[in-house]
Design a protein around this motif. Sequence first.
Motif, PDB file in Angstrom:
ATOM      1  N   CYS A 135       0.917  -1.176  -0.187  1.00  0.00           N
ATOM      2  CA  CYS A 135       0.076   0.009  -0.028  1.00  0.00           C
ATOM      3  C   CYS A 135       0.787   1.229   0.072  1.00  0.00           C
ATOM      4  O   CYS A 135       0.667   2.215  -0.615  1.00  0.00           O
ATOM      5  CB  CYS A 135      -0.934   0.021   1.287  1.00  0.00           C
ATOM      6  N   GLU A 136       1.844   1.213   0.836  1.00  0.00           N
ATOM      7  CA  GLU A 136       2.836   2.475   0.682  1.00  0.00           C
ATOM      8  C   GLU A 136       3.629   2.559  -0.668  1.00  0.00           C
ATOM      9  O   GLU A 136       3.652   3.772  -0.991  1.00  0.00           O
ATOM     10  CB  GLU A 136       3.752   2.186   1.885  1.00  0.00           C
ATOM     11  N   ALA A 139       0.651   3.757  -2.622  1.00  0.00           N
ATOM     12  CA  ALA A 139       0.165   5.319  -2.283  1.00  0.00           C
ATOM     13  C   ALA A 139       0.993   6.389  -2.792  1.00  0.00           C
ATOM     14  O   ALA A 139       0.809   7.473  -3.130  1.00  0.00           O
ATOM     15  CB  ALA A 139      -0.185   5.453  -0.740  1.00  0.00           C
ATOM     16  N   PHE A 140       2.484   6.139  -2.372  1.00  0.00           N
ATOM     17  CA  PHE A 140       3.464   7.109  -2.782  1.00  0.00           C
ATOM     18  C   PHE A 140       3.576   7.447  -4.293  1.00  0.00           C
ATOM     19  O   PHE A 140       3.505   8.526  -4.721  1.00  0.00           O
ATOM     20  CB  PHE A 140       4.851   6.710  -2.109  1.00  0.00           C
ATOM     21  N   ALA A 142       0.942   7.015  -6.298  1.00  0.00           N
ATOM     22  CA  ALA A 142      -0.305   7.985  -6.784  1.00  0.00           C
ATOM     23  C   ALA A 142      -0.284   9.439  -6.486  1.00  0.00           C
ATOM     24  O   ALA A 142      -0.299  10.542  -7.349  1.00  0.00           O
ATOM     25  CB  ALA A 142      -1.354   7.564  -5.784  1.00  0.00           C
TER      26      ALA A 142
END
Lengths: 159, 196
Positions: A135-136, A139-140, A142
């Motif tokens: 996820c990290e 997300a980064f 994005a």
Amino acid sequence: MALDTTALKSAGLGAGRAPGAAIEGRASIFEMTQEAEAAVLRPRDCGPWSHALRAALAARIAVLNGEEALAGQYAADAGDYAALADPSDDGAGQGLAPVVAFMDKVAADTRNVAAPDISGLQAAGIADADIVRLCELNAFLAYQLRVIAGLRLLKEAYP
Amino acid sequence: MTKVITKFTRNVPHWQPRVKPVDLEEASAEQLDALKVTPSNTKVSEYVLTLAHDVESLKVRSPLFNGIMYDKGGMSRAERELGALGASMVNHCIYCAAVHAARHAQLEKSTEVTDRLFRDGRRADLGPRDRAIFDFAVALSETPSQAGPDHMAALKDAGLDEAEVLDLILSASLFGWANRLMHVLGDPVRLPETTS
């Protein structure tokens, strides 16, 4: 030069071009953004997601966001996972189909991510810490890909 | 029983993780350092304990988040919150939308804008400046970004200068990040009433 970062370079505002007062005023943000890129692409403790796999997934997400040039840069570090940079590859050949499907959904259909997407990864044997790592990374990217898209427009609108 | 919230609200829900957060008792020295846990400060949210699974990211993320949302100059804090809200509405992150709508209302001392956005969505009737800010944040938050020169022209026409637009790009983009953690790793819920 302090502001030689992936985000600025990809938007055509890298070294060799005066970034302008607005960007200079947020220099620390761009420096931290670059540190965050290193933390998700090349962490010391990468869990089961090697630097090469992370580079491949980053390239894939860049393609999903229409950033082909940056995708090419990430893919250069993708080693044996380079095929995954192509969003039409479902990851099954690498034994990564659940991971690849999850990353695509989080990147491009975020609003529809729901509890079964996480329980599906857990059922596939992926540890909770490694789900957070995925996820990290996602997300980064994005964030960074949108900063790049925005900066490119800013550069044209406020030359 | 807890109830998962599916509609936008300014009433901030409880965030319930879908994965097991780091147990403070078992946290590494690096995790404790990133969590800023000291003998006098042992209260850490479940969200931050969840992110502590990836401690290298957590360490850089917190100062970056604070810089983008709170550093002096540039765009007003309330307008940065509007950028965050636009992203959170696109990604349907109920928790982030609640927190940042509540902050917007608090900073503006008015619930009018966020009432309209939650009631009417993207068609909400907004003033020209808020309209330009919200529309750009929404467009930038799509995958791939749908933001274009027309959005920039609207921001310019509404009187935003370059530093303000840069802060809007950063705040809307930051919520592309935050939403993909909050909305993906947990559920927004109402806990049953408990006696205090």
